[in-house]
Design a protein around this motif. Structure first.
Motif, PDB file in Angstrom:
ATOM      1  N   GLY A   1     -26.830 -17.450  -0.525  1.00  0.00           N
ATOM      2  CA  GLY A   1     -27.186 -18.230   0.649  1.00  0.00           C
ATOM      3  C   GLY A   1     -26.067 -19.098   1.164  1.00  0.00           C
ATOM      4  N   GLU A   2     -26.463 -20.213   1.759  1.00  0.00           N
ATOM      5  CA  GLU A   2     -25.535 -21.108   2.438  1.00  0.00           C
ATOM      6  C   GLU A   2     -25.253 -22.333   1.588  1.00  0.00           C
ATOM      7  N   ILE A   3     -23.975 -22.582   1.339  1.00  0.00           N
ATOM      8  CA  ILE A   3     -23.590 -23.756   0.552  1.00  0.00           C
ATOM      9  C   ILE A   3     -22.886 -24.746   1.468  1.00  0.00           C
ATOM     10  N   ASP A   4     -23.531 -25.895   1.666  1.00  0.00           N
ATOM     11  CA  ASP A   4     -22.920 -26.967   2.455  1.00  0.00           C
ATOM     12  C   ASP A   4     -23.306 -28.295   1.820  1.00  0.00           C
ATOM     13  N   ALA A   5     -23.097 -29.379   2.533  1.00  0.00           N
ATOM     14  CA  ALA A   5     -23.365 -30.706   1.981  1.00  0.00           C
ATOM     15  C   ALA A   5     -24.824 -30.890   1.573  1.00  0.00           C
ATOM     16  N   LEU A   6     -25.735 -30.186   2.218  1.00  0.00           N
ATOM     17  CA  LEU A   6     -27.158 -30.327   1.893  1.00  0.00           C
ATOM     18  C   LEU A   6     -27.555 -29.561   0.633  1.00  0.00           C
ATOM     19  N   SER A   7     -26.842 -28.507   0.315  1.00  0.00           N
ATOM     20  CA  SER A   7     -27.236 -27.664  -0.821  1.00  0.00           C
ATOM     21  C   SER A   7     -26.284 -27.758  -2.010  1.00  0.00           C
ATOM     22  N   VAL A   8     -25.231 -28.537  -1.905  1.00  0.00           N
ATOM     23  CA  VAL A   8     -24.211 -28.525  -2.955  1.00  0.00           C
ATOM     24  C   VAL A   8     -24.651 -29.231  -4.233  1.00  0.00           C
ATOM     25  N   ARG A   9     -25.521 -30.199  -4.156  1.00  0.00           N
ATOM     26  CA  ARG A   9     -25.926 -30.933  -5.372  1.00  0.00           C
ATOM     27  C   ARG A   9     -26.581 -30.024  -6.421  1.00  0.00           C
ATOM     28  N   PRO A  10     -27.535 -29.163  -6.034  1.00  0.00           N
ATOM     29  CA  PRO A  10     -28.080 -28.240  -7.054  1.00  0.00           C
ATOM     30  C   PRO A  10     -27.007 -27.315  -7.635  1.00  0.00           C
ATOM     31  N   LEU A  11     -26.037 -26.948  -6.820  1.00  0.00           N
ATOM     32  CA  LEU A  11     -24.947 -26.098  -7.301  1.00  0.00           C
ATOM     33  C   LEU A  11     -24.112 -26.856  -8.327  1.00  0.00           C
ATOM     34  N   GLU A  12     -23.770 -28.090  -8.034  1.00  0.00           N
ATOM     35  CA  GLU A  12     -23.003 -28.907  -8.975  1.00  0.00           C
ATOM     36  C   GLU A  12     -23.770 -29.097 -10.289  1.00  0.00           C
ATOM     37  N   ALA A  13     -25.082 -29.267 -10.190  1.00  0.00           N
ATOM     38  CA  ALA A  13     -25.903 -29.417 -11.393  1.00  0.00           C
ATOM     39  C   ALA A  13     -25.895 -28.127 -12.220  1.00  0.00           C
ATOM     40  N   GLU A  14     -25.950 -26.987 -11.539  1.00  0.00           N
ATOM     41  CA  GLU A  14     -25.902 -25.697 -12.240  1.00  0.00           C
ATOM     42  C   GLU A  14     -24.549 -25.512 -12.923  1.00  0.00           C
TER      43      GLU A  14
ATOM     44  N   LEU B   1     -16.381 -25.768  -1.397  1.00  0.00           N
ATOM     45  CA  LEU B   1     -15.010 -25.661  -1.898  1.00  0.00           C
ATOM     46  C   LEU B   1     -14.685 -26.823  -2.825  1.00  0.00           C
ATOM     47  N   ALA B   2     -15.153 -28.018  -2.473  1.00  0.00           N
ATOM     48  CA  ALA B   2     -14.931 -29.186  -3.334  1.00  0.00           C
ATOM     49  C   ALA B   2     -15.617 -28.998  -4.684  1.00  0.00           C
ATOM     50  N   ALA B   3     -16.830 -28.443  -4.678  1.00  0.00           N
ATOM     51  CA  ALA B   3     -17.548 -28.193  -5.931  1.00  0.00           C
ATOM     52  C   ALA B   3     -16.812 -27.171  -6.788  1.00  0.00           C
TER      53      ALA B   3
ATOM     54  N   LEU C   1     -21.303 -25.426 -18.002  1.00  0.00           N
ATOM     55  CA  LEU C   1     -20.272 -25.951 -18.903  1.00  0.00           C
ATOM     56  C   LEU C   1     -20.889 -26.506 -20.177  1.00  0.00           C
ATOM     57  N   GLY C   2     -22.080 -27.045 -20.071  1.00  0.00           N
ATOM     58  CA  GLY C   2     -22.767 -27.602 -21.230  1.00  0.00           C
ATOM     59  C   GLY C   2     -23.098 -26.580 -22.298  1.00  0.00           C
ATOM     60  N   HIS C   3     -23.131 -25.302 -21.944  1.00  0.00           N
ATOM     61  CA  HIS C   3     -23.399 -24.249 -22.923  1.00  0.00           C
ATOM     62  C   HIS C   3     -22.202 -23.985 -23.830  1.00  0.00           C
ATOM     63  N   ARG C   4     -21.035 -24.498 -23.461  1.00  0.00           N
ATOM     64  CA  ARG C   4     -19.815 -24.391 -24.272  1.00  0.00           C
ATOM     65  C   ARG C   4     -19.466 -22.948 -24.647  1.00  0.00           C
ATOM     66  N   LYS C   5     -19.474 -22.080 -23.644  1.00  0.00           N
ATOM     67  CA  LYS C   5     -19.089 -20.681 -23.842  1.00  0.00           C
ATOM     68  C   LYS C   5     -17.605 -20.521 -23.522  1.00  0.00           C
ATOM     69  N   GLU C   6     -17.052 -19.352 -23.821  1.00  0.00           N
ATOM     70  CA  GLU C   6     -15.636 -19.094 -23.565  1.00  0.00           C
ATOM     71  C   GLU C   6     -15.322 -19.007 -22.081  1.00  0.00           C
ATOM     72  N   SER C   7     -16.271 -18.488 -21.295  1.00  0.00           N
ATOM     73  CA  SER C   7     -16.023 -18.269 -19.867  1.00  0.00           C
ATOM     74  C   SER C   7     -17.228 -18.681 -19.032  1.00  0.00           C
ATOM     75  N   VAL C   8     -16.925 -19.109 -17.818  1.00  0.00           N
ATOM     76  CA  VAL C   8     -17.935 -19.323 -16.791  1.00  0.00           C
ATOM     77  C   VAL C   8     -17.573 -18.409 -15.627  1.00  0.00           C
ATOM     78  N   VAL C   9     -18.490 -17.517 -15.281  1.00  0.00           N
ATOM     79  CA  VAL C   9     -18.320 -16.619 -14.143  1.00  0.00           C
ATOM     80  C   VAL C   9     -19.220 -17.133 -13.032  1.00  0.00           C
ATOM     81  N   VAL C  10     -18.649 -17.332 -11.846  1.00  0.00           N
ATOM     82  CA  VAL C  10     -19.439 -17.764 -10.698  1.00  0.00           C
ATOM     83  C   VAL C  10     -19.496 -16.596  -9.719  1.00  0.00           C
ATOM     84  N   ASP C  11     -20.673 -15.991  -9.641  1.00  0.00           N
ATOM     85  CA  ASP C  11     -20.897 -14.845  -8.761  1.00  0.00           C
ATOM     86  C   ASP C  11     -21.331 -15.369  -7.392  1.00  0.00           C
ATOM     87  N   LEU C  12     -20.408 -15.329  -6.454  1.00  0.00           N
ATOM     88  CA  LEU C  12     -20.628 -15.829  -5.096  1.00  0.00           C
ATOM     89  C   LEU C  12     -20.802 -14.685  -4.106  1.00  0.00           C
TER      90      LEU C  12
END
Length: 116
Positions: free
Chosen positions: A26-39, A66-68, A44-55
């Motif tokens: 979907g659309e990521i902007d100032a209104l939707s970025v907070r849930p993304l930052e929380a995700e 972009l800031a997130a 990162l809290g899972h402490r795995k070797e890699s984080v893949v972000v499928d955009l």
């Protein structure tokens, strides 16, 4: 004038043995970025070797997105976690237009990690 429709946005994470994959649609902007930052923080809290972000299903990428992503890149670097971005054409274009390709580098931006 009609009432503007709400932005469409969703995110979820899949945790595997060595990697956390965060899928964003979907659309990521100032209104939707907070849930993304929380995700991202949960990933990162899972402490795995890699984080893949499928955009791959992102249809709008504002400056907040972009800031997130930049913040996630810094956090992954600090934690010793490999970050992989799988951008849609829209996200790829936003990264290129803002000169962030050099920040993320080709080792971060991949297209075929998950078979997309």
């Amino acid at each position: 004038m009609g009432v503007p429709s709400p932005l469409v946005f969703s995110t979820y994470a899949h945790v595997a043995e060595h990697v956390v994959t965060v899928c964003v649609a979907g659309e990521i902007d100032a209104l939707s970025v907070r849930p993304l930052e929380a995700e991202f923080a949960r990933a990162l809290g899972h402490r795995k070797e890699s984080v893949v972000v499928d955009l791959a299903k992102v249809t709008f990428c504002g400056s907040a997105a972009l800031a997130a992503l930049l913040s996630l890149e810094r956090d992954c670097f600090a934690a010793g976690v490999r970050l992989v971005l799988m951008p849609s054409r829209i996200v790829q274009r936003a990264i290129e237009m803002t000169g962030l390709t050099q920040v993320f580098g080709s080792d971060v931006i991949e297209r075929d990690v998950l078979g997309h």
